[in-house]
Scaffold this motif. Sequence first.
Motif, PDB file in Angstrom:
ATOM      1  N   UNK A  37     -30.745 -12.832  29.738  1.00 28.79           N
ATOM      2  CA  UNK A  37     -30.588 -11.422  29.374  1.00 28.79           C
ATOM      3  C   UNK A  37     -29.461 -11.228  28.369  1.00 28.79           C
ATOM      4  N   UNK A  38     -28.371 -11.961  28.575  1.00 29.68           N
ATOM      5  CA  UNK A  38     -27.234 -11.815  27.664  1.00 29.68           C
ATOM      6  C   UNK A  38     -27.570 -12.350  26.273  1.00 29.68           C
ATOM      7  N   UNK A  39     -28.376 -13.422  26.222  1.00 32.86           N
ATOM      8  CA  UNK A  39     -28.788 -13.973  24.929  1.00 32.86           C
ATOM      9  C   UNK A  39     -29.685 -12.969  24.198  1.00 32.86           C
ATOM     10  N   UNK A  40     -30.608 -12.339  24.925  1.00 31.62           N
ATOM     11  CA  UNK A  40     -31.472 -11.309  24.328  1.00 31.62           C
ATOM     12  C   UNK A  40     -30.621 -10.141  23.850  1.00 31.62           C
ATOM     13  N   UNK A  41     -29.623  -9.777  24.663  1.00 29.32           N
ATOM     14  CA  UNK A  41     -28.688  -8.695  24.304  1.00 29.32           C
ATOM     15  C   UNK A  41     -27.983  -9.020  22.987  1.00 29.32           C
ATOM     16  N   UNK A  42     -27.565 -10.271  22.842  1.00 30.97           N
ATOM     17  CA  UNK A  42     -26.904 -10.700  21.614  1.00 30.97           C
ATOM     18  C   UNK A  42     -27.858 -10.605  20.418  1.00 30.97           C
ATOM     19  N   UNK A  43     -29.110 -11.034  20.617  1.00 31.04           N
ATOM     20  CA  UNK A  43     -30.104 -10.960  19.547  1.00 31.04           C
ATOM     21  C   UNK A  43     -30.356  -9.513  19.136  1.00 31.04           C
ATOM     22  N   UNK A  44     -30.362  -8.613  20.103  1.00 36.13           N
ATOM     23  CA  UNK A  44     -30.562  -7.198  19.791  1.00 36.13           C
ATOM     24  C   UNK A  44     -29.372  -6.647  19.013  1.00 36.13           C
ATOM     25  N   UNK A  45     -28.181  -7.136  19.330  1.00 37.05           N
ATOM     26  CA  UNK A  45     -27.001  -6.740  18.561  1.00 37.05           C
ATOM     27  C   UNK A  45     -27.116  -7.181  17.111  1.00 37.05           C
ATOM     28  N   UNK A  46     -27.597  -8.413  16.920  1.00 35.41           N
ATOM     29  CA  UNK A  46     -27.829  -8.906  15.562  1.00 35.41           C
ATOM     30  C   UNK A  46     -28.883  -8.050  14.873  1.00 35.41           C
ATOM     31  N   UNK A  47     -29.934  -7.664  15.639  1.00 34.40           N
ATOM     32  CA  UNK A  47     -30.991  -6.820  15.091  1.00 34.40           C
ATOM     33  C   UNK A  47     -30.479  -5.461  14.654  1.00 34.40           C
ATOM     34  N   UNK A  48     -29.605  -4.855  15.474  1.00 30.45           N
ATOM     35  CA  UNK A  48     -29.011  -3.552  15.129  1.00 30.45           C
ATOM     36  C   UNK A  48     -28.176  -3.675  13.861  1.00 30.45           C
ATOM     37  N   UNK A  49     -27.413  -4.757  13.778  1.00 30.95           N
ATOM     38  CA  UNK A  49     -26.588  -5.003  12.594  1.00 30.95           C
ATOM     39  C   UNK A  49     -27.455  -5.121  11.338  1.00 30.95           C
ATOM     40  N   UNK A  50     -28.528  -5.923  11.429  1.00 29.14           N
ATOM     41  CA  UNK A  50     -29.422  -6.111  10.285  1.00 29.14           C
ATOM     42  C   UNK A  50     -30.117  -4.805   9.916  1.00 29.14           C
ATOM     43  N   UNK A  51     -30.525  -4.030  10.940  1.00 29.00           N
ATOM     44  CA  UNK A  51     -31.190  -2.746  10.684  1.00 29.00           C
ATOM     45  C   UNK A  51     -30.258  -1.784   9.952  1.00 29.00           C
ATOM     46  N   UNK A  52     -28.986  -1.778  10.347  1.00 31.44           N
ATOM     47  CA  UNK A  52     -28.008  -0.920   9.674  1.00 31.44           C
ATOM     48  C   UNK A  52     -27.836  -1.297   8.216  1.00 31.44           C
ATOM     49  N   UNK A  53     -27.757  -2.612   7.954  1.00 33.04           N
ATOM     50  CA  UNK A  53     -27.648  -3.098   6.573  1.00 33.04           C
ATOM     51  C   UNK A  53     -28.907  -2.750   5.790  1.00 33.04           C
ATOM     52  N   UNK A  54     -30.074  -2.944   6.423  1.00 28.00           N
ATOM     53  CA  UNK A  54     -31.352  -2.664   5.759  1.00 28.00           C
ATOM     54  C   UNK A  54     -31.465  -1.192   5.373  1.00 28.00           C
ATOM     55  N   UNK A  55     -31.120  -0.306   6.308  1.00 28.59           N
ATOM     56  CA  UNK A  55     -31.175   1.129   6.019  1.00 28.59           C
ATOM     57  C   UNK A  55     -30.214   1.502   4.898  1.00 28.59           C
ATOM     58  N   UNK A  56     -29.048   0.903   4.929  1.00 31.74           N
ATOM     59  CA  UNK A  56     -28.042   1.167   3.907  1.00 31.74           C
ATOM     60  C   UNK A  56     -28.543   0.780   2.527  1.00 31.74           C
ATOM     61  N   UNK A  57     -29.189  -0.393   2.453  1.00 28.95           N
ATOM     62  CA  UNK A  57     -29.651  -0.912   1.162  1.00 28.95           C
ATOM     63  C   UNK A  57     -30.960  -0.253   0.733  1.00 28.95           C
TER      64      UNK A  57
END
Length: 233
Positions: free
Chosen positions: A15-35
Amino acid sequence: MATGSKAARVVFLICDFIFMLMGVGIFIAGIYLKVSRSDFTEVLDSREFNFATALMVSAGIIVVVVAIIGLIGERLQNQCVLGVYLICVILIFCMELAAGITGAIYRNKIEAALKGDMLTGLQNSDKRNAWDRVQETYECCGVHNATDWNNVFDPRNPTWIPDSCCGFENCGTTGNQVAWTIGCFDDAKEWLEMNYLTIVLVAIIEAVLQVILIIMPIVLIYFIRREKKYRYM
């Protein structure tokens, strides 16, 4: 007891590993929206969109850091580290819940504020180049439609609109006859609605995951204390 402890650790790690992956996903989504939607940011009169994307990037980093804390706590079997992790996950969960409820309650007000901000930006001559890029890229015109440019683009010719509204040179002098029919706000809203189901599904999965991650550190701390108790008996 050892079997239960081992099972709890495995579930926690997954669960914690999935949580970490989702954090990476949120980070990438924020960058994607910004760009990907940076042109829309430039036509706005205020900087709320910049703040929102920056918040997503920051949230992604925080989630990854918290997930790493959880991995360290599990590895060391340290109650204090797991306690810190538990508090962080609860805080993140509460903030996400509050943000979701606020967004749902004030959705119409947020849309109205965004429209007003775009209309204000429409009248700012310094943002004309940004508007041209948005209208050419997304084949939209104005905020609601081409009439938003009336008396704005050229006060001496009230019906003229920018050429970026119709795609070829001097087409704006014909008014809204050949203009793109969709407004730029509607285009942005349609894009959000297309991605809405994905956002909702991710939010539900993350919420369930965080509930598990609130329970599992408590279970691990329980097993750690039990094992220490039996060790010193």
